[in-house]
Design a protein around this motif. Structure first.
Motif, PDB file in Angstrom:
ATOM      1  N   CYS B 589      37.213  47.460 114.636  1.00  0.00           N
ATOM      2  CA  CYS B 589      38.526  47.858 113.722  1.00  0.00           C
ATOM      3  C   CYS B 589      39.765  46.950 114.185  1.00  0.00           C
ATOM      4  O   CYS B 589      40.100  47.089 115.654  1.00  0.00           O
ATOM      5  N   LYS B 590      40.292  46.192 113.600  1.00  0.00           N
ATOM      6  CA  LYS B 590      41.278  45.407 114.116  1.00  0.00           C
ATOM      7  C   LYS B 590      42.449  45.753 114.036  1.00  0.00           C
ATOM      8  O   LYS B 590      43.383  45.205 114.587  1.00  0.00           O
ATOM      9  N   PHE B 591      42.774  47.084 113.428  1.00  0.00           N
ATOM     10  CA  PHE B 591      43.860  47.817 113.216  1.00  0.00           C
ATOM     11  C   PHE B 591      44.215  48.718 114.207  1.00  0.00           C
ATOM     12  O   PHE B 591      45.217  49.605 114.341  1.00  0.00           O
ATOM     13  N   GLY B 592      43.374  48.993 115.183  1.00  0.00           N
ATOM     14  CA  GLY B 592      43.651  49.970 116.387  1.00  0.00           C
ATOM     15  C   GLY B 592      43.512  51.302 115.783  1.00  0.00           C
ATOM     16  O   GLY B 592      44.030  52.041 116.460  1.00  0.00           O
ATOM     17  N   ALA B 593      42.986  51.659 114.750  1.00  0.00           N
ATOM     18  CA  ALA B 593      42.894  52.952 114.052  1.00  0.00           C
ATOM     19  C   ALA B 593      41.983  53.805 114.628  1.00  0.00           C
ATOM     20  O   ALA B 593      42.158  55.078 114.481  1.00  0.00           O
ATOM     21  N   ILE B 594      40.878  53.438 115.235  1.00  0.00           N
ATOM     22  CA  ILE B 594      40.109  54.318 116.036  1.00  0.00           C
ATOM     23  C   ILE B 594      40.101  54.292 117.272  1.00  0.00           C
ATOM     24  O   ILE B 594      40.123  53.607 118.009  1.00  0.00           O
ATOM     25  N   THR B 595      40.364  55.853 117.572  1.00  0.00           N
ATOM     26  CA  THR B 595      40.569  56.271 119.173  1.00  0.00           C
ATOM     27  C   THR B 595      39.862  57.469 119.417  1.00  0.00           C
ATOM     28  O   THR B 595      39.258  57.980 118.600  1.00  0.00           O
ATOM     29  N   GLU B 596      39.761  57.730 120.707  1.00  0.00           N
ATOM     30  CA  GLU B 596      39.216  59.006 121.173  1.00  0.00           C
ATOM     31  C   GLU B 596      39.637  60.197 120.676  1.00  0.00           C
ATOM     32  O   GLU B 596      40.991  60.161 120.467  1.00  0.00           O
ATOM     33  N   VAL B 597      39.033  61.173 120.387  1.00  0.00           N
ATOM     34  CA  VAL B 597      39.430  62.476 119.956  1.00  0.00           C
ATOM     35  C   VAL B 597      40.239  62.887 121.231  1.00  0.00           C
ATOM     36  O   VAL B 597      39.707  62.811 122.215  1.00  0.00           O
ATOM     37  N   LYS B 598      41.469  63.625 121.111  1.00  0.00           N
ATOM     38  CA  LYS B 598      42.245  64.126 122.056  1.00  0.00           C
ATOM     39  C   LYS B 598      41.830  65.329 122.632  1.00  0.00           C
ATOM     40  O   LYS B 598      41.255  66.219 121.637  1.00  0.00           O
TER      41      LYS B 598
END
Lengths: 190, 598
Positions: B589-598
């Motif tokens: 993902c080039k847009f940094g849209a995927i992150t850890e679930v908080k």
């Protein structure tokens, strides 16, 4: 007693084979002949999984004929639609509300049928809808979806509760037993 | 005592009850659980051999030393073991030797649908065929007894439906075991040089005649005379299908499918009006029945392909389609098997799929990567074929193939039959690159040990072969080790190796996600930030089951699009309950849209 049939269907990884093992043990303990059949291996990696269970005084084929299954337990909403031909017109259908998208749906190339439950209701008289993931979480183990559905199935069969509980005790380690017994009873009450 | 056992568990139980304490095999669906169940009994020796040929040779050695030995494989495994098989038929054995062939009609988990009854005839070896778990337990005992009595290896043939169905079995007390092992010197019998083999060849024919006589009185070849209008000759699982729908017809149920009881067949044929031969796959029995001059209906009404079921049998014999209610008419999206979330193969095939190279594949979970969207495998023939085929393709293409031919093989498959073709590649030098997908186990069949895992079938610590060193020892100079979850490095290493002249090997090492021993702390599941997701669909190219596409309606006045000037059509969504946090999608993902679930 004629041979009766139960079909458990769903997706690889949902615990279908364990559920049908427990079911068969309960039937065997009740003194009946029982055979079951499923396909392992490649099919288990997220593909369709079915387990046929047939029981009675003397069982020959472990797989059922079309229009001959008494109860379908569908672990996944859409999968229900794949196996309707197996069910007797007066048969019972138990449907888990869980939706697991196959690859074509994930990719946006195909639509997930939204009306599965409604269309099954139009075709069959006895349809039991079970929100198994919620009940499993309520029982304390989100993986116990299979035990919830087994509980829902148990109320359609005439096996004594003690036999079911004994079969569950044999299947689960002490650590997992409590949540699974709870899950079973939550399913049975649906 | 009664127990619910699968056909495979029953075979293991029967072998144990009759005093067999020695088994060798290689995992393969639908045979695998036979070895796994047998290995758990007290006092047995059971091993995974690197392949079926080795397993059979191990079994032959044990049987020559007087042991009761069982050798276990799937149908295509018998192809691998065929070389020793045809000649041990000549030598016979000193103890007893039973070879289990688990066939797979309908190719549930196989690359072909071969009917291994043909091997019994071809190699002149008797074959028994059970129809359920109780028979599976009894027939393995009979197989050992026949092996001992006739000094011959014996086949026990199962099919997927017998191996993987469960039914009620009466357990018996195991027989006390007598140790009859000893060195047995008999060069004329066991050294198959032409002069000795010619003599044994004659013995084989004599043995077949004695077995033909034995088959006539074999109690598991049994007649059930009911309604004489229709008689059915059958064996194995199809017997159950027929009994299910035609309880009152007459049956000749054959427990031994080679050699056939000719006299009994004639007798049965004379007592029924219309004779059917009901068998899955080849017309193996039918052709022999017809060769006797007996009129019989078989493949004229029953299919050649796929396994049967009660409906197929009913329709074929009655000749009419029943008035069945059909409800499943509407087309549904297919649900093929897929690589698991977090599977280490996904990374390597994502990278390979983008290289535009021809990827010669092999047998394992990774074969699933041929499907959309990965489309990272372009051929698959048999165990070990990837390496030889990549070499052959590279040689045939010459300069045109430079940097465009890759062979992919799993760790267990490499040790099964990838070593010799890799030696050939080093020896005859081609430009292909071989990727060994080393997930530290035999994953497809359910996580079995192999010579590089450091453990044996019975759970003992063992040497674990060092794959990079083994590959170097075969003469491959360029050997690289990568983590397939590091997409950038994996891609760069593959490009470098494809650019080099001569053969090279890339070992992509990461434990199977289902593998318990190597399991690290679970990663946190990932989520897609719906604000940042541009709907570019790149993460969907991984074909990861928890990632799905969700169509969204662009809100009025929304100007943020996936591509310039284009409104986004939807977003990616990750099912947190199924995501194992492997992070491949986050790398893409080039847009940094995927992150850890908080």
């Amino acid at each position: 007693m004629d041979t009766r049939g139960i079909l458990i269907a769903g997706v690889g990884g949902q615990g279908i084979i364990l559920a049908s093992d427990i079911l068969c043990r309960a039937i065997m303990t009740a003194g009946l002949d029982v055979k079951k059949s499923e396909v392992h291996g490649m099919a288990q990696r997220g593909g369709c999984v079915t387990s046929h269970v047939r029981y009675g005084k003397k069982v020959y084929s472990p797989i059922a004929r079309k229009n001959d299954v008494d109860v379908l337990v569908s672990f996944e909403k859409m999968e229900t639609l794949r196996y309707l031909d197996f069910i007797k017109p007066e048969g019972t259908i138990i449907i888990n509300t869980e939706e697991l998208y196959p690859p074509a749906v994930n990719l946006g190339d195909a639509a997930y049928p939204e009306d599965a439950i409604e269309s099954v209701r139009q075709m069959f008289g006895t349809v039991k809808v079970v929100d198994a993931p919620t009940l499993a979480a309520q029982a304390g183990n989100f993986r116990a979806v299979n035990t919830v559905l087994l509980g829902a199935l148990s109320s359609c069969l005439s096996l004594p509760l003690a036999i079911w509980e004994a079969a569950l005790r044999k299947a689960f380690s002490p650590k997992l037993l409590e949540a699974n017994l709870k899950a079973f009873h939550l399913g049975r009450a649906v | 005592m009664k127990e619910l056992l699968s056909g495979n568990e029953a075979i293991a139980r029967g072998a144990y009850e009759c005093g067999a304490r020695f088994a060798a095999g290689y995992p393969g669906t639908p045979s695998t659980e036979i070895m796994e169940a047998f290995a758990t009994y007290a006092g047995v020796y059971a091993e995974w051999a690197p392949n079926e040929k080795v397993a059979l040779e191990v079994g032959i050695g044990a049987a020559l030393a007087g042991a009761k030995a069982m050798v276990v494989m799937k149908h295509v495994g018998v192809n691998v073991a065929a070389d020793p098989l045809f000649t041990v038929s000549y030598t016979g054995i000193s103890g007893a030797l039973v070879v289990i062939s688990a066939d797979d009609p309908s190719l549930h988990s196989s690359q072909n649908e071969q009917d291994n009854r043909n091997y019994a005839k071809f190699a002149k070896i008797p074959m028994l065929e059970p129809s359920d778990s109780q028979e599976a337990k009894e027939f393995i005992k009979l197989a050992f007894a026949i092996s001992k009595r006739f000094d011959t290896p014996v086949f026990l043939r199962s099919t997927t439906r017998v191996s993987h169905s469960k039914s009620v079995v009466t357990l018996e007390t195991p027989q006390p075991v007598e140790d009859r092992t000893a060195l047995c010197f008999d060069a004329e019998k066991y050294v198959m040089v032409p002069s000795n083999a010619r003599k044994r060849r004659v013995e084989v024919e004599k043995r077949m005649r004695r077995l033909e006589e034995f088959a006539e009185g074999f109690p598991e070849n049994r007649m059930e005379i009911n309604d004489p209008e229709i008689g059915i000759i059958t064996s194995g699982m199809p017997y159950n299908y027929a009994k299910d729908v035609f309880r009152n017809y007459s049956y000749l149920k054959l427990g031994m499918v080679h050699p056939l009881p000719v006299g009994l067949i004639r007798k049965f044929a004379s007592r029924v009006k219309k004779l059917y031969v009901l068998e899955e796959l080849d017309p193996f029995i039918e052709e022999q029945v017809r060769a006797l001059g007996i009129e019989a209906t078989g493949k004229a009404v029953f299919p050649y392909t796929n396994e049967f079921n009660p409906d197929i049998v009913h329709r074929a014999i009655t000749g009419c389609r029943e008035d069945l209610r059909t409800l499943s008419a509407r087309p549904l999206p297919p649900r093929p098997p897929n690589l698991c979330p977090g599977c280490p193969h996904r990374g390597i095939f994502y990278v390979l799929g983008r290289l535009k190279a021809f990827v010669s594949g092999d047998i394992g979970c990774y074969t699933l990567a041929y499907m959309k969207p990965l489309e990272g495998i372009h051929s698959c023939i048999c165990m070990g074929a990837s390496v030889g085929m990549a070499h052959g393709m590279s040689k045939a293409l010459g300069k045109k193939g430079k940097g465009k031919v890759v062979g992919v093989i799993g760790d267990s498959t490499f040790l099964h039959s990838g070593i010799t073709p890799l030696l050939n590649m080093a020896y005859n030098r081609s430009d292909a690159v071989i990727v060994i997908c080393d997930n530290l186990t035999t994953a497809m069949t359910g996580l079995q040990e192999h010579p590089a895992t450091g453990f044996t079938l019975q759970g003992e610590k063992a040497m674990g072969v060092d794959l990079p060193e083994l590959v170097r020892a075969l003469g491959i100079e360029s050997v690289r080790l990568v983590d397939p979850h590091d997409l950038k490095t994996t891609g760069a290493v593959l490009k470098e190796e494809l650019a080099k002249p001569g053969p090279s090997v890339v070992i992509a090492r990461r434990a199977c996600v289902l593998f318990k021993r190597e399991k690290s702390a679970p990663e946190k599941p990932l989520r897609v930030d719906p604000e940042k997701c541009t709907g570019c669909r790149v993460c969907l190219r991984l074909g990861c089951p928890p990632i799905s596409w969700k169509t969204t309606v662009a809100a009025a006045g929304e100007d943020r699009g996936g591509k310039k000037g284009k409104k986004r059509q939807g977003i990616a969504v990750i099912d947190r309950n199924r995501c194992n946090g492997c992070g491949l999608c986050r790398q893409l993902c080039k847009f940094g849209a995927i992150t850890e679930v908080k």
